[in-house]
Design a protein around this motif. Structure first.
Motif, PDB file in Angstrom:
ATOM      1  N   LEU A   1      -0.424   7.843  11.116  1.00  0.00           N
ATOM      2  CA  LEU A   1      -0.578   7.286   9.781  1.00  0.00           C
ATOM      3  C   LEU A   1      -1.414   8.279   8.982  1.00  0.00           C
ATOM      4  N   ASN A   2      -0.768   8.943   8.056  1.00  0.00           N
ATOM      5  CA  ASN A   2      -1.452   9.921   7.219  1.00  0.00           C
ATOM      6  C   ASN A   2      -1.852   9.226   5.917  1.00  0.00           C
ATOM      7  N   VAL A   3      -3.157   9.142   5.689  1.00  0.00           N
ATOM      8  CA  VAL A   3      -3.667   8.508   4.478  1.00  0.00           C
ATOM      9  C   VAL A   3      -3.757   9.576   3.400  1.00  0.00           C
ATOM     10  N   LEU A   4      -3.039   9.341   2.311  1.00  0.00           N
ATOM     11  CA  LEU A   4      -2.968  10.301   1.213  1.00  0.00           C
ATOM     12  C   LEU A   4      -3.992   9.934   0.137  1.00  0.00           C
ATOM     13  N   GLY A   5      -4.645  10.924  -0.377  1.00  0.00           N
ATOM     14  CA  GLY A   5      -5.588  10.697  -1.471  1.00  0.00           C
ATOM     15  C   GLY A   5      -6.988  10.400  -0.983  1.00  0.00           C
TER      16      GLY A   5
ATOM     17  N   VAL B   1       0.879  -1.172   0.000  1.00  0.00           N
ATOM     18  CA  VAL B   1       0.000   0.000   0.000  1.00  0.00           C
ATOM     19  C   VAL B   1       0.912   1.217   0.000  1.00  0.00           C
ATOM     20  N   ASP B   2       0.793   2.056  -1.029  1.00  0.00           N
ATOM     21  CA  ASP B   2       1.763   3.140  -1.199  1.00  0.00           C
ATOM     22  C   ASP B   2       1.196   4.544  -1.023  1.00  0.00           C
ATOM     23  N   ASN B   3      -0.011   4.664  -0.504  1.00  0.00           N
ATOM     24  CA  ASN B   3      -0.592   6.002  -0.357  1.00  0.00           C
ATOM     25  C   ASN B   3      -0.754   6.401   1.117  1.00  0.00           C
ATOM     26  N   THR B   4       0.194   5.980   1.942  1.00  0.00           N
ATOM     27  CA  THR B   4       0.197   6.411   3.340  1.00  0.00           C
ATOM     28  C   THR B   4       1.606   6.874   3.688  1.00  0.00           C
ATOM     29  N   GLU B   5       1.673   7.732   4.685  1.00  0.00           N
ATOM     30  CA  GLU B   5       2.976   8.091   5.237  1.00  0.00           C
ATOM     31  C   GLU B   5       2.910   7.928   6.746  1.00  0.00           C
TER      32      GLU B   5
END
Length: 149
Positions: A64-68, A39-43
């Motif tokens: 956990l910042n969920v991007l998009g 899963v590549d849309n988190t930082e």
């Protein structure tokens, strides 16, 4: 971040840590599960968690910042209250998902009109359960009522 003095009996750390700040506070175990699933849309933004006296506790935690986001909420069929300050939804009492607008490859994402609502795929849910992550609770999206979250 520290534990609240108002809840002296709640001092146990879980993989998912409930908090009053409204962020997704997780252990590095959660990050590892998402990394393993590619899963590549988190930082993962590392933080230090302290006890009631601001002593640093052990553990590797972060936000956990969920991007998009996805256009996930069917605005015509869902029951909700709109924010008076923006086009965001302030409260949803019966969520209906859009049909055909959510990317089938989206494993974790925010709902576009309610950015604090984070949705996950069955694939992620099963991986969290298999990993034995603690403090995790998932509810079905269809019919979701945020008053009982």
């Amino acid at each position: 971040m520290s534990f609240s003095d108002h809840f002296p009996d709640r001092r146990k750390l879980y993989d998912f840590v409930r908090n009053t700040v409204g962020v997704l506070l997780v252990s590095s175990r959660v990050k590892q599960v998402l990394d393993d699933l590619q899963v590549d849309n988190t930082e993962f933004l590392p933080i230090v968690i302290c006890d009631h006296q601001w002593r640093e506790l052990t553990g590797d935690y972060g936000i956990l910042n969920v991007l998009g986001s996805q256009e996930a909420i069917d605005m015509g069929k869902s029951a909700y209250d709109a924010s008076v300050l923006s086009s965001e939804i302030s409260h949803v009492s019966s969520l209906v998902l859009t049909q055909g607008k959510i990317d089938p490859k989206a494993d974790i994402f925010r709902a576009r009109n309610m950015m604090e609502l984070i949705l996950i795929s069955d694939r992620v849910k099963l991986a969290f359960e298999r990993a034995g992550l603690t403090g995790f609770r998932a509810r079905p999206a269809e019919g979701f009522d945020d008053m009982f979250a």
